[in-house]
Design a protein around this motif. Structure first.
Motif: not given
Length: 381
Positions: A115-132
């Motif tokens: 619920s934190i690392k692979f959901r919320d953090l993943l969402k933040t990574a996508k907002e930063l334009g991350a591919d991975i």
């Protein structure tokens, strides 16, 4: 293909690395930077040990953030600290306390990843334009023949973290990467850290649950849920009341030490009955379970089990090896029928499913263990 499995040059691939401040995630960030990837480091502020133990200046989380920042500066990557304390409290710590009070033995690391690392953090990574999004977990991810990605046990069986990552979804796997999974020993990781000049190369591994200082989880629960911890009876499976306990949160299924019972026979915790406030004890053979009921299933396999079931291997604790079983899906979840009985199967723990007992087996998913009736079923009522 670059080393992360994408059809582009490393310099055209943006990678967010979850940096905990430890040696594992620091090595991931440094090695990807060295390979030429566009790396961004993110550290999550999840808890405050100073607050947890009512002693300011004891914030281990603050030291971890400082270490992550130093590594990011040394390897010249952007670094951000995100305040996730409120959501971590709601999604992980509060659920942890409620689960213990209901007679379960939860695994907060699974919920944190889910619920934190692979959901919320993943969402933040996508907002930063991350591919991975890359982490320092010890597990192997690789492309499957069908074009999707799968998870496999790590090369180092002592570091393998697949048990805690069963809840990773197929969608998340498309952009998650775990670069350390093929390393054979932790010393290899530390050697890489020294070679990369990282200040955390000799930093000790974290122990216990991150938000439970000194391993005293009962103190945390009593502080979060004042008045909720009540005493009750310690009851033998034959119905005899053997004594009193100070709260079921102090016990877990399979426990032998600390029962404080002068009965002249070795007794183990067989079951925790939160509704009646009872700790039920019995001989070791009463711990044996052959059928494990599971809910909240996350499935990573290619096909679902048919009516006849599927031959798999299941792991009921992180410290145990997978054991052969037949997996069947039901209306409310799944059942794993063990070929040989397993001791101390505890509600709230994870039942993690693999395609075999092989040390490098594929992770097929898993779920939360529900209450299971032991082979000996004469439980006090």
């Amino acid at each position: 293909m670059n080393s992360l499995g994408l059809p582009r040059a490393p310099g055209d691939t943006r990678v967010v690395v979850a940096m905990s401040g430890g040696v594992d995630s620091s090595v991931v960030a440094a090695m990807l930077k060295k390979e030429g990837y566009d790396v961004i480091g993110i550290t999550l502020q999840l808890y405050d040990h100073g607050d947890a133990i009512h002693r300011k200046g004891a914030c281990c989380a603050g030291q971890d953030i400082h270490d992550a920042r130093r590594v990011a500066e040394a390897i010249n990557i952007p670094h951000y600290v995100l305040d996730y304390e409120d959501r971590f409290r709601q999604e992980v710590i509060d659920r942890f306390a409620e689960s213990y009070l209901s007679g379960e033995t939860p695994i907060p690391c699974v919920e944190c990843n889910r619920s934190i690392k692979f959901r919320d953090l993943l969402k933040t990574a996508k907002e930063l334009g991350a591919d991975i999004l890359a982490t320092g977990h010890y597990i192997v991810d690789r492309a499957l023949p069908n074009g999707k990605r799968g998870l496999f046990r790590a090369a180092d069986p002592h570091r393998d973290q697949s048990y805690f990552l069963y809840a990773t979804t197929p969608e998340q796997l498309e952009i998650l990467r775990f670069p350390l999974g093929e390393l054979k020993t932790k010393e290899e990781t530390r050697a890489m850290a020294r070679e990369l000049g990282l200040s955390v190369a000799e930093k000790a591994d974290s122990q216990d649950i991150c938000f439970v200082p000194e391993g005293k989880y009962s103190d945390i629960i009593e502080r979060l849920k004042p008045g909720a911890v009540a005493p009750g009876d310690v009851v033998h499976i034959d119905g005899r009341v053997l004594g009193q306990h100070e709260g079921i949160i102090h016990y877990t299924v399979g426990q032998r030490r600390g029962l404080k019972l002068a009965t002249g026979e070795p007794l183990y915790v067989i079951k925790l009955d939160a509704e009646k406030g009872q700790v039920i004890v019995g001989p070791r053979e009463a711990l044996a379970t052959k059928t494990i009921r599971i809910n909240d299933i996350n499935w990573l396999g290619d096909e679902l089990p048919g009516p006849e079931g599927m031959e798999v291997a299941v792991r009921v604790r992180s410290t145990r090896e997978p054991r052969p079983a037949i997996l069947r899906f039901t209306e409310n979840g799944a059942e794993a029928e063990l070929l040989q009985s397993e001791d101390g199967v505890s509600p709230g723990q994870a039942c993690v499913i693999y395609d075999s007992e092989d040390p490098r087996a594929r992770l097929l998913g898993g779920g939360t263990i529900l209450r299971n009736e032991p082979v000996i079923t004469k439980i006090a009522v």
